[in-house]
Scaffold this active site. Structure first.
Site, PDB file in Angstrom:
ATOM      1  N   GLY A 149     -31.188  55.494 -25.808  1.00  0.00           N
ATOM      2  CA  GLY A 149     -30.230  54.843 -26.963  1.00  0.00           C
ATOM      3  C   GLY A 149     -31.046  55.072 -28.417  1.00  0.00           C
ATOM      4  O   GLY A 149     -32.069  54.742 -28.419  1.00  0.00           O
ATOM      5  N   THR A 152     -36.822  50.607 -28.183  1.00  0.00           N
ATOM      6  CA  THR A 152     -35.697  50.072 -27.536  1.00  0.00           C
ATOM      7  C   THR A 152     -35.204  48.835 -28.414  1.00  0.00           C
ATOM      8  O   THR A 152     -36.135  48.077 -28.765  1.00  0.00           O
ATOM      9  CB  THR A 152     -35.620  49.939 -26.338  1.00  0.00           C
ATOM     10  OG1 THR A 152     -34.550  49.252 -25.739  1.00  0.00           O
ATOM     11  CG2 THR A 152     -36.884  48.754 -26.089  1.00  0.00           C
ATOM     12  N   ASP A 175     -33.126  47.004 -27.469  1.00  0.00           N
ATOM     13  CA  ASP A 175     -33.129  45.761 -26.564  1.00  0.00           C
ATOM     14  C   ASP A 175     -34.364  44.772 -26.176  1.00  0.00           C
ATOM     15  O   ASP A 175     -34.354  43.918 -25.762  1.00  0.00           O
ATOM     16  CB  ASP A 175     -32.881  46.309 -25.153  1.00  0.00           C
ATOM     17  CG  ASP A 175     -31.460  47.012 -25.012  1.00  0.00           C
ATOM     18  OD1 ASP A 175     -30.626  46.330 -25.668  1.00  0.00           O
ATOM     19  OD2 ASP A 175     -31.474  47.949 -24.083  1.00  0.00           O
ATOM     20  N   GLY A 193     -27.028  44.543 -25.137  1.00  0.00           N
ATOM     21  CA  GLY A 193     -27.899  43.591 -24.386  1.00  0.00           C
ATOM     22  C   GLY A 193     -27.452  43.503 -23.272  1.00  0.00           C
ATOM     23  O   GLY A 193     -26.723  42.570 -23.067  1.00  0.00           O
ATOM     24  N   ARG A 194     -27.735  44.190 -22.058  1.00  0.00           N
ATOM     25  CA  ARG A 194     -27.226  44.148 -20.740  1.00  0.00           C
ATOM     26  C   ARG A 194     -27.964  43.260 -20.017  1.00  0.00           C
ATOM     27  O   ARG A 194     -27.159  42.486 -19.363  1.00  0.00           O
ATOM     28  CB  ARG A 194     -27.590  45.498 -20.089  1.00  0.00           C
ATOM     29  CG  ARG A 194     -26.725  45.818 -18.793  1.00  0.00           C
ATOM     30  CD  ARG A 194     -27.145  46.837 -18.046  1.00  0.00           C
ATOM     31  NE  ARG A 194     -26.639  48.283 -18.972  1.00  0.00           N
ATOM     32  CZ  ARG A 194     -27.475  49.084 -19.363  1.00  0.00           C
ATOM     33  NH1 ARG A 194     -28.796  48.901 -19.570  1.00  0.00           N
ATOM     34  NH2 ARG A 194     -26.981  50.111 -20.033  1.00  0.00           N
ATOM     35  N   ARG A 249     -27.489  49.460 -34.256  1.00  0.00           N
ATOM     36  CA  ARG A 249     -28.619  50.289 -33.831  1.00  0.00           C
ATOM     37  C   ARG A 249     -28.795  51.594 -34.760  1.00  0.00           C
ATOM     38  O   ARG A 249     -29.919  52.195 -34.949  1.00  0.00           O
ATOM     39  CB  ARG A 249     -28.620  50.889 -32.424  1.00  0.00           C
ATOM     40  CG  ARG A 249     -27.711  52.053 -32.104  1.00  0.00           C
ATOM     41  CD  ARG A 249     -27.681  52.325 -30.683  1.00  0.00           C
ATOM     42  NE  ARG A 249     -26.883  53.562 -30.259  1.00  0.00           N
ATOM     43  CZ  ARG A 249     -26.669  53.892 -29.037  1.00  0.00           C
ATOM     44  NH1 ARG A 249     -27.099  53.307 -28.070  1.00  0.00           N
ATOM     45  NH2 ARG A 249     -25.995  55.317 -29.059  1.00  0.00           N
TER      46      ARG A 249
END
Length: 412
Positions: free
Chosen positions: A15, A143, A145, A190-191, A300
């Site tokens: 991503g 990332t 994340d 945010g997985r 993002r």
């Protein structure tokens, strides 16, 4: 020191972020000036560009356009989500990569990405060593994340965190204008790690943030969630909620599972729609106005709210990757180490073996989350606040962003 001369390839994967190109520029600019790297090639769409022999000659780009990469969001070279097989099982891709490396005399490979990209880096490094082809492979972290192992924080996270905190402050004011109450539920990326959703707490620190924050680090309980919202609404007449897209029940099932239809190339669920699901639940339980908001890609790619600290550290990561590779380092990822200098936050780079980083996720420490799992404490604020500092002098054209425009001339 063994001076290794040859070309390099820089690729981007996973991503995008608002600062990933700052890292790419760190690699490209340092490599072009190195005197050791003979040619700088940019892979179109990450490792796919290598496999498809689609490599751009970065030395033919306008230096000023390359400089603008520092302030250009998304992945300028193109990205991908492509999982390389275990070379012991299927070495087809690796033979092709070696063929391309030999064709262009590639002796340096820099891959700019997250967890899965470090896995790709690690596999390529191990294969090149197994066949005796000298090539120095370095991972350049990226990332939003913020879940890469071995680094204090990740390039891209701070700017996304700043965007999220700012958005919550703005929505907070908007949702409090009427004399009738409202429940607003905002879904954040945010997985498995909640670093992004936790960033909404920065807005609360300044009196305009969420009342409740739910993260993947703790199990989600729907009846408790309903009671939490009702309790806040009864007390304040409004309720603003931050939810990480990856929140899950005690059995591991995602709350958004009904909406999960696809996976990416690495088998990770592609999520979305959680805010709408929770908004419908609250509508059924409470006779109030409810809105579900999904920040989605905005968080993002919001380069207009980028952290100057993030931009400069991202560039530093790319620069360090080249400098360490030229110095003989191989099979490492550039990582950040936090420190204090003259009483203020400071950051320097360090090296982490790719084998330690690949496919490992770093989560928020449970001690940073409050006891009932509805927010974070001041330890998180102290961690995140220094990262979002600084306002870059963004290039503009007629008051709109001026992003890099690359010619992308294919290498011959």
């Amino acid at each position: 020191m063994n001076v290794l001369k040859g070309a390099c390839i820089i690729g981007q994967s996973g991503g995008p972020t608002s600062v990933i190109n700052a890292s790419a520029y760190g690699v490209i600019d340092t490599a072009l000036k190195s005197g050791v790297i003979t040619r700088v090639l940019g892979a179109e769409h990450g490792i796919k560009g290598v496999l498809n022999d689609r490599l751009f000659d970065m030395g033919q780009e306008d230096p000023e356009e390359l400089r603008l990469l520092k302030y250009t969001p998304s992945s300028a070279l193109g990205s991908c989500r492509y999982k390389l097989a275990d070379p012991a099982v299927d070495d087809t891709d690796f033979k092709r990569i070696l063929e391309i490396f030999k064709k262009y005399d590639v002796r340096y490979f820099f891959y700019n990405g997250g967890n899965d990209s470090m896995d790709t880096c690690n596999k390529i490094n191990q294969y090149m060593q197994s066949v005796g082809y000298e090539c120095r492979v370095m991972g350049v972290p990226k990332t939003i994340d913020n879940d890469l192992y071995g680094t204090d924080h990740c390039p891209g996270y701070a700017s996304a965190a700043k965007y999220i905190a700012t958005s919550f402050m703005e929505v907070y004011l908007d949702s409090h204008v009427y004399d009738t109450g409202m429940v607003v539920i905002m879904e954040i990326m945010g997985r498995h790690a909640g670093w992004l959703a936790a960033a909404s707490a920065l807005a609360s620190e300044y009196g305009a943030g969420p009342d409740l924050i739910y993260l993947p680090e703790t199990d989600f309980d729907m009846p408790k969630f309903i009671n939490d919202v009702k309790g806040v609404y009864a007390k304040k007449g409004n309720c603003l909620v931050a939810v990480s897209e990856g929140i899950h029940y005690a059995d591991g099932g995602f709350v958004s599972e009904a909406k999960v239809e696809k996976t990416d190339g690495f088998g990770h669920a592609q999520m979305g729609g959680l805010a709408s699901i929770l908004a419908e639940v609250i509508k059924e339980e409470m006779d109030v106005k409810v809105r579900g908001i999904e920040l989605n890609l905005l968080q993002r790619c919001g380069a207009h709210l980028a952290s100057e600290t993030d931009i400069e550290e991202s560039f530093m990561a790319g620069k360090a990757a080249v400098e360490n590779a030229i110095a003989g380092i191989n099979g490492r990822m550039i990582a950040f180490e936090r420190g204090i200098q003259n009483g203020r936050y400071a950051c320097k780079t360090k090296l982490v073996p790719l084998m330690e980083v690949a496919n490992v996720e770093k989560k928020i420490p449970r001690s940073w989350i409050n006891e009932d799992g509805t927010g974070v404490n001041h330890q998180f604020i102290e961690y995140a606040l220094p990262l979002i500092q600084g306002e870059p002098d963004l290039p503009k054209q007629d008051s709109l962003p001026r992003f890099a425009k690359l010619k992308k001339i294919l290498a011959k």
